[in-house]
Motif scaffolding. Structure first.
Motif, PDB file in Angstrom:
ATOM      1  N   PHE A  55     -17.460   0.409 -28.951  1.00 53.18           N
ATOM      2  CA  PHE A  55     -18.267   0.064 -27.777  1.00 53.18           C
ATOM      3  C   PHE A  55     -18.831  -1.351 -27.919  1.00 53.18           C
ATOM      4  O   PHE A  55     -18.772  -2.143 -26.981  1.00 53.18           O
ATOM      5  CB  PHE A  55     -19.405   1.077 -27.581  1.00 53.18           C
ATOM      6  N   MET A  56     -19.379  -1.659 -29.089  1.00 57.15           N
ATOM      7  CA  MET A  56     -19.921  -3.007 -29.303  1.00 57.15           C
ATOM      8  C   MET A  56     -18.821  -4.063 -29.217  1.00 57.15           C
ATOM      9  O   MET A  56     -19.045  -5.149 -28.684  1.00 57.15           O
ATOM     10  CB  MET A  56     -20.655  -3.086 -30.635  1.00 57.15           C
ATOM     11  N   ALA A  57     -17.639  -3.747 -29.711  1.00 60.62           N
ATOM     12  CA  ALA A  57     -16.518  -4.697 -29.619  1.00 60.62           C
ATOM     13  C   ALA A  57     -16.147  -4.961 -28.164  1.00 60.62           C
ATOM     14  O   ALA A  57     -15.792  -6.080 -27.794  1.00 60.62           O
ATOM     15  CB  ALA A  57     -15.313  -4.168 -30.385  1.00 60.62           C
ATOM     16  N   PHE A  60     -19.530  -7.047 -26.529  1.00 65.23           N
ATOM     17  CA  PHE A  60     -19.807  -8.404 -26.988  1.00 65.23           C
ATOM     18  C   PHE A  60     -18.533  -9.238 -26.968  1.00 65.23           C
ATOM     19  O   PHE A  60     -17.438  -8.717 -27.169  1.00 65.23           O
ATOM     20  CB  PHE A  60     -20.409  -8.382 -28.390  1.00 65.23           C
ATOM     21  N   PRO A  61     -18.666 -10.548 -26.745  1.00 61.85           N
ATOM     22  CA  PRO A  61     -17.481 -11.417 -26.778  1.00 61.85           C
ATOM     23  C   PRO A  61     -16.763 -11.299 -28.117  1.00 61.85           C
ATOM     24  O   PRO A  61     -17.399 -11.080 -29.154  1.00 61.85           O
ATOM     25  CB  PRO A  61     -18.066 -12.825 -26.601  1.00 61.85           C
ATOM     26  N   GLY A  62     -15.451 -11.439 -28.101  1.00 57.25           N
ATOM     27  CA  GLY A  62     -14.633 -11.259 -29.294  1.00 57.25           C
ATOM     28  C   GLY A  62     -15.050 -12.094 -30.482  1.00 57.25           C
ATOM     29  O   GLY A  62     -14.936 -11.650 -31.617  1.00 57.25           O
ATOM     30  N   TYR A  63     -15.564 -13.293 -30.234  1.00 54.44           N
ATOM     31  CA  TYR A  63     -15.929 -14.162 -31.349  1.00 54.44           C
ATOM     32  C   TYR A  63     -17.093 -13.616 -32.175  1.00 54.44           C
ATOM     33  O   TYR A  63     -17.255 -13.969 -33.336  1.00 54.44           O
ATOM     34  CB  TYR A  63     -16.250 -15.583 -30.868  1.00 54.44           C
ATOM     35  N   VAL A  64     -17.910 -12.719 -31.601  1.00 54.86           N
ATOM     36  CA  VAL A  64     -19.065 -12.189 -32.329  1.00 54.86           C
ATOM     37  C   VAL A  64     -18.614 -11.456 -33.590  1.00 54.86           C
ATOM     38  O   VAL A  64     -19.240 -11.577 -34.639  1.00 54.86           O
ATOM     39  CB  VAL A  64     -19.927 -11.276 -31.425  1.00 54.86           C
ATOM     40  N   GLY A  65     -17.520 -10.744 -33.513  1.00 57.07           N
ATOM     41  CA  GLY A  65     -17.006 -10.025 -34.674  1.00 57.07           C
ATOM     42  C   GLY A  65     -16.419 -10.922 -35.739  1.00 57.07           C
ATOM     43  O   GLY A  65     -16.183 -10.478 -36.859  1.00 57.07           O
TER      44      GLY A  65
END
Length: 158
Positions: A55-57, A60-65
């Motif tokens: 869910f968080m993925a 949030f925008p992909g770069y956050v991970g």
């Protein structure tokens, strides 16, 4: 010989459909009180896992991970929700953790430990003849493992 850990930690569930939308699927995960649920294809076969991390993925925008730290990003989560809230209408299929972590009913405690150690999953789906019907959470497995460890853990910890 004592029963295996899985017998005391198995939870029967109704899996998500891989084409369910993120918003309702996330609410179902919360409603069942688990960190994630397995998702299945229309034929009942395992498709992946959807839960907190997935869910968080999606939100949030992909770069956050990929960041080493997000300390320099000052925007509130409300801004992120406004920008990415449309993800609630995407199918969970796009965000599933697809590691093959499903096990058939005849599995061992050591097999569970190996899956939890080698995969970033909080649940292991359990299937009968390929049809997912239950899960074991990493938390429940851990609690039962520590309980079995018993007095040895208490002696080491004091």
């Amino acid at each position: 010989m004592t029963d295996s850990i899985f017998k005391s930690t198995l939870r029967e569930i109704e899996p998500l459909g891989a084409d369910e939308l993120i918003g309702p699927a996330a609410r179902r995960v919360i409603d069942v009180g688990l960190p994630a649920l397995p998702a299945v294809e229309k034929d009942g076969s395992f498709a992946g896992i959807f839960g907190e991390r997935e869910f968080m993925a999606a939100l949030f925008p992909g770069y956050v991970g990929e960041l080493a730290t997000a300390a320099m990003i000052s925007r509130s989560v409300d801004e992120t929700i406004e920008r990415r809230g449309h993800c609630a209408e995407e199918p969970i299929r796009n965000w599933l953790t697809t590691d093959h972590v499903v096990v058939e009913d005849a599995f061992s405690d050591t097999q569970l430990a190996e899956i939890f150690l080698h995969h970033r999953v909080l649940i292991v789906p359990i299937a009968t003849a390929g049809s997912v019907h239950a899960v074991i959470t990493r938390h429940d497995f851990f609690c039962e493992l520590v309980g079995r460890f018993g007095t040895i853990a208490e002696d080491v910890g004091s």
